[in-house]
Write a protein that holds these residues in place. Sequence first.
Motif, PDB file in Angstrom:
ATOM      1  N   PRO A 292      61.056  21.385  -4.370  1.00 52.81           N
ATOM      2  CA  PRO A 292      60.727  20.964  -3.170  1.00 52.81           C
ATOM      3  C   PRO A 292      59.600  21.872  -2.341  1.00 52.81           C
ATOM      4  O   PRO A 292      59.112  21.028  -1.344  1.00 52.81           O
ATOM      5  N   PHE A 293      59.636  23.034  -2.383  1.00 57.21           N
ATOM      6  CA  PHE A 293      58.500  23.926  -1.721  1.00 57.21           C
ATOM      7  C   PHE A 293      57.019  23.217  -2.253  1.00 57.21           C
ATOM      8  O   PHE A 293      56.183  23.209  -1.319  1.00 57.21           O
ATOM      9  N   THR A 294      57.208  22.889  -3.484  1.00 56.04           N
ATOM     10  CA  THR A 294      55.769  22.417  -3.972  1.00 56.04           C
ATOM     11  C   THR A 294      55.494  21.143  -3.397  1.00 56.04           C
ATOM     12  O   THR A 294      53.973  21.063  -2.958  1.00 56.04           O
ATOM     13  N   VAL A 295      56.529  20.230  -3.329  1.00 57.26           N
ATOM     14  CA  VAL A 295      56.163  18.772  -2.582  1.00 57.26           C
ATOM     15  C   VAL A 295      55.728  19.210  -1.104  1.00 57.26           C
ATOM     16  O   VAL A 295      54.780  18.670  -0.603  1.00 57.26           O
ATOM     17  N   LEU A 296      56.390  20.189  -0.495  1.00 53.19           N
ATOM     18  CA  LEU A 296      56.207  20.466   0.831  1.00 53.19           C
ATOM     19  C   LEU A 296      54.601  20.895   0.992  1.00 53.19           C
ATOM     20  O   LEU A 296      53.936  20.601   2.038  1.00 53.19           O
ATOM     21  N   ALA A 297      54.197  22.016   0.169  1.00 54.59           N
ATOM     22  CA  ALA A 297      52.862  22.322   0.228  1.00 54.59           C
ATOM     23  C   ALA A 297      51.827  21.612   0.026  1.00 54.59           C
ATOM     24  O   ALA A 297      50.949  21.401   0.600  1.00 54.59           O
ATOM     25  N   GLU A 298      52.154  20.645  -0.858  1.00 58.79           N
ATOM     26  CA  GLU A 298      50.980  19.382  -1.427  1.00 58.79           C
ATOM     27  C   GLU A 298      50.794  18.412  -0.237  1.00 58.79           C
ATOM     28  O   GLU A 298      49.870  18.196   0.078  1.00 58.79           O
ATOM     29  N   LYS A 299      51.997  18.160   0.339  1.00 56.91           N
ATOM     30  CA  LYS A 299      51.767  17.392   1.509  1.00 56.91           C
ATOM     31  C   LYS A 299      51.153  17.917   2.492  1.00 56.91           C
ATOM     32  O   LYS A 299      50.407  17.174   3.109  1.00 56.91           O
ATOM     33  N   ALA A 300      51.500  19.306   2.941  1.00 53.92           N
ATOM     34  CA  ALA A 300      50.418  19.960   3.910  1.00 53.92           C
ATOM     35  C   ALA A 300      49.300  19.990   3.575  1.00 53.92           C
ATOM     36  O   ALA A 300      48.056  19.615   4.384  1.00 53.92           O
ATOM     37  N   ARG A 301      48.980  20.225   2.263  1.00 55.75           N
ATOM     38  CA  ARG A 301      47.429  20.113   1.800  1.00 55.75           C
ATOM     39  C   ARG A 301      46.727  18.706   1.870  1.00 55.75           C
ATOM     40  O   ARG A 301      45.606  18.801   2.372  1.00 55.75           O
ATOM     41  N   LYS A 302      47.469  17.771   1.476  1.00 60.23           N
ATOM     42  CA  LYS A 302      46.967  16.371   1.775  1.00 60.23           C
ATOM     43  C   LYS A 302      46.564  16.175   3.131  1.00 60.23           C
ATOM     44  O   LYS A 302      45.714  15.451   3.537  1.00 60.23           O
TER      45      LYS A 302
END
Length: 1442
Positions: A292-302
């Motif tokens: 879930p934190f990977t998804v969160l970080a990648e969403k913020a990056r996008k």
Amino acid sequence: MDQTRKPRPPNPRDAAGLLSKMVFWWILPLMRLGHSRPLEVQDLYRVQEQDASLGLGDRMQKSWDEEVERSKAKGKKASYVKAVIRVFGWEYARVGILAAFEECVLRIGQPLCLGGLIRYYSGAEGYTALYGWLYSTGVVMGSILYIFSHHPYFWGVQLSGMQIRVASCSMIYRKALRLSKVALGKTTIGQMINLLSNDVNRFDASFIFLHYLWIGPLQTMIVLSILWTELGPSCLAGLVILILFVPLQTWMGKVFSKLRLATAHRTDERVRIMNEIINAMRVIKMYTWEKPFTVLAEKARKSEIDVIMKTNYYRAIIMSLFFTSSKVIVFLSLLTYILTGNVLTAEKIFVTSSLINNIRLVMTLFFPFGIALGSETVISCKRIQKFLEMEEREETSRVQKSNLRPKPKDCGLTVSDLTAKWSDATEENTLSSVSCSVKSGELLAVIGPVGSGKGSLLHAILGELPAKGGSISIRGRVAYASQEPWVFSGTVRQNILFGQRYDEKRYNEVIKVCALEQDLEQFPQRDMTKVGERGVSLSGGQKARVNLARAVYYDADIYLLDDPLSAVDTHVGRHLFDNCIMKHLKHKARILVTHQLQYLKPASQILVLREGHTEAIGGYHQLANSGIDFASLMSEGQEDEKLSSPSREPSTRSVKKNGVIPNGRVFQDSDKFGSSWSLRRKGRLNSESSMCSLHDSVEVENVLTISGAHIAGSSLSLGDNVQDTTVNNKKHHRSEKRLDYIQEEKSQPLLNDTDDGAEKDESQDNTNSEMRSEGSVKGTIYLEYFLAGGGWVLVIILFVSSIATQVLFSGTDYWLSYWANGEQMRAHLAIESNDTVVNLSGNDSSFSYSSAPVPDGYLDTVTNVYVYAGLTAGLFVLSLGRTILFFVMCMTSSRKLHNRMFQSVIRVPIKFFDTHPIGQILNRFSKDLGQVDEFLPGTMLDFCTVLLNFLGIIVVIASVNIWVILPTLGLGIIFVFLRRFYLCTARDVKRLEGITRSPVFSHLSASLQGLTTIRAFEAQQIFRDDFDNHQDLHSSAWFLFLCTTRWFGICLDWISGLYIGIVTFSFMGMSNVLGGDIGLAISSAMMLSGMFQWGVRQSAEVENQMTSVERVIEYSHLEPEAPLETEKDKLPKPGWPEHGIITFEDVSLQYNETEAPVLKNLHFCIRANEKIGIVGRTGAGKSSMLTSLFRLTEPSGAIRIDSVNIKELGLHDVRGNISIIPQDPTLFSGTMRKNLDPFNEYNDEQLWKALEEVQLKEAVSDLVGGLEAEMSEGGSNLSVGQRQLVCLARAILKHNMILVLDEATANVDPRTDGLIQQTIRSKFKDCTVLTIAHRLHTIMDSDRVMVLQAGMIEEFEEPHILLKKDNSMFTALVQQCGAAAAEQLRQIAEKAYIERHGLNASVETTNGENKVGRCDNLSLEDTDLRTETNSENKLESTKKNS
């Protein structure tokens, strides 16, 4: 504090002559030194007296104070801008004359000389060879004189910018030390860091452009008058387009500002998420929350990349417009001139082109940029001004201190009817009518539940909490030990001495009474061991004892001790109380805030507080017999042998009120200041502040690449130096491992702001230093960067389109020359056929050659117009397409590189985070990615464009005079060698500038974290001096950075001037050359020299910025831990683990191969549903056992759960089936729901039920949004106890068969502790529970207790049985609690034993393992290992007894 410092080498500029200063010859020894070996901090020169932080700060402070007084007298608001102008205005104004000379004389004179030279070659009447030589000399002298105006101008404005920045930083730091707690609540450490790293940097950038606000219009008026004489009204056609560019550029500047702000916000959010992830990586791994934190970080990056890409689209349009604008403007002017029937000559073409290029650069770039940057600087000044106007801590008349130090027997403290509150905005008082007193030799103990005002009382005494009523009388010097230990980066000795003189006898005595002797023996360099970033090399107990030792060493009369015993083991706490507080300080007045009620009996008086009121005050026996609330506290205390420190967060009641913490209440923590920052997060400050400065930095680099400044050769050096001064100063704040220069700098510095940390096993030098790039970046890094952007196909398309764009660009220049030659020859033919004499250099509009024949090999005017228009349009389209493709590839590459790095970092073993400071990791995600996102694409495109332009111009010049290639090659060789020589030193100077800058931020951060302590010890002046020293060290590096850049620019300009001279004078020996060809060659040579030096510098910039790509790629290839998922053929059966049987078989653990193991051959078994307590002093291996169980570090030997070897399973299968309640409760920003259930596995009913079971339902429902309520960073809008309960709710939701508590109740009050224990007993009755505890009370009713020492099991048996053995280690631990407490604990153990075994059970009738817990050849078939054994044990006990 020993302030002796190793003197730095004197600054050679002080002794240099005028000429040496002008051309920077004095820097040559340093350049040679940098070429021979890497430069180190000790090579930096002493800062010049006029640049010293102390002097500049004093000047600025005086000016600001005068401005405040003056504005008060006039009834107006003070202006920081006016204060700055009064100090530095005249010095800055003087250098503006040089810029005016450069722009209004040299930039205009050189094209006019070129026009005269072309007129001479065109065979104009009356122009002899003398004129040719004079005009040639004029062209060359323009380039030479440029050196003596441009570089002194830049040196002057950059120096002024540096001085104002240093002065402002000094002002900000001085103000920070004086801020009240209320004011600190209105700001954060991050905002103050932003002021130091971002706002003050506006001075460095904006001062370069401000002079162009008046120079630009002046230059435009002069050029307009010249063009009017050359072209007449026709010149207005092009100038209208030029003028339209000014509002366009201004509008685009606003668009860029908005997008830049949006980018900064999104980057801040991404870095904040990364900071939380890195800080809580241990918890994330144990909770298996990587996905879930990977998804969160990648969403913020996008989200961040999307905005950057939008910025790049606008940037591509502007770059393409600017790329073609000079062609369009010149084309329109000349077209209008021709259409009005005038003769077009080479002179008119190239004079017009050169002049328009000059004013285009100034008016469309520097002028609007001056406006934009000037306004941004004013905004920054207002932000600084707002900070300087914040409320300061005032010495009120209600706190009375004696001026002279009284005799020891007369010292003491009296609080009379004290009423206080943090802010007038709050209705409730923090303290109401509190009275107490303490004299020399007395101990006043202050107790009470969480939020009762204990810490606030100490803050009121220290003057931090404003007193609204009553009085405080202080007679003597005060020392203070904060509840949350404040340890700054430095040696253990520096932390204890805290600026005091070293007295060996007194120092050794303090070490002894503070129980630090054994700890120092374990440190590699005893008390000279560096604490490191965030005190990472010390355990919580060690930090608490160092914090206490600082106060004890201070020669004070009154000691304020805010719960110093909470973070230490029971026996250590007893040692500290008996030997330090009661014995060593027995003649002093002492106030001890505590929850550990077993220490109350020796107190002279006990003050009981509740909700800010005095509940009771008196002696121990008096209160014990009083029957008031103290009695209930005592009963809790007898159960809870060791009560830990209370949370300084607001109680549930205050949280309920608004859903957030009231502003003032948060200041009850001595060192938090109402922000969500804590000392453990200190590591983020350097990288985060650096990141902020990166995003909010001026768009100098962007504008220069947009401008195609390299096209206007005469302005190149200006553009480049702007790049150097604004971008690079923000670029190299890397969190590199600091050199040990502090030790050489001063023998006993107060703060040693290193950026390194150490492992928690107290090995000091295991920290991994930041990668220091040496030499050039490998070609494979470039290839990997481009291939990540879209593969070989896009790379080839980009290459072809770039070549085509350059062909069109050079083609327009060549066609202009071809057109001019054709028109000139056609005019001559018309003259010859008409037998008319016409002065072609004049403006004889009566002459017309429209009927003249077109010369052979040339085209007519209309065709020329169409061809030139087509070339220009094609150039714009191709340029736009090429630029957009380039940016798209760069952004794609950046996004992929980030995702690869994140995937790599989140999968790396936990040891990586113990040996790498947070700031170092965050630097890759903030500073380095910022470079890759924002600066690298523009710089690289700029360099590629320059390189292609260079090749195109060489071809154009060679077409006119092939021999010019020879000096061009010679110039290229010299440039390459000069670049190598320069880069050796420049790299090191930039690195040192970054290294020496981070301590400035670290010092501010550390000072604010321990501000209460600093002010309590009256150490503000010492810290100010240290800050000035840090600033001076950075100023020295920045000074050399400016000098080396200037030296390189001067060298290149001299060589360029020589080259222009060679090319210009070479044509004097040639005949039969058309004027158009001469104009094209010489104007290209002028452009080429400037462009060449720009290309050399940009190539260096690309290489420097590619090191960021290299660093990101380095973190993308980290060695991962074991796989997360189990291989299909090794999957355990569904429902595993069914029983929760844990077996350790010869398990050993070592964190480093070179060190001794921290766990040594552990062999034991834990039965199903058994409740195990684990005890042992600091370093015994308690937490390491959990590390092995969770496989955070892979142990040797075998660990089995229900007979399954966990080493054969995936990490998620292991960790996901073990619940943990960690010592430090961790919450993340986001909703309460996400904190409880990040995978969305449970419905609302289940979540509310879990919250109800931990008694949080009411508190959460009162928050705005309930389950959707947003948690502050770190969960700071909940108290520590409430955060601990959230962790318990997580465990209840998962309900695994195995539960681990890692000192989970160390930071909660007795009531919360009791609640947690009660919930665990009921909800986890059928689970295996392991409890690591300092509080012996919490594990006395365990089924068995494991006693660890030095990584080995010393004892493993039921508590009652161990207590029957007088020589057991467990008995010794219990006895250290005191006789009364030990008896209480024995009763608890006996009661639990009887409940398990029956009333008649004896110690000898247990079926427990006697070989310290060994259980050989165990399997699931052993019934007593997998079932509840109480009934069976009772039955067997009855049989044996009968």
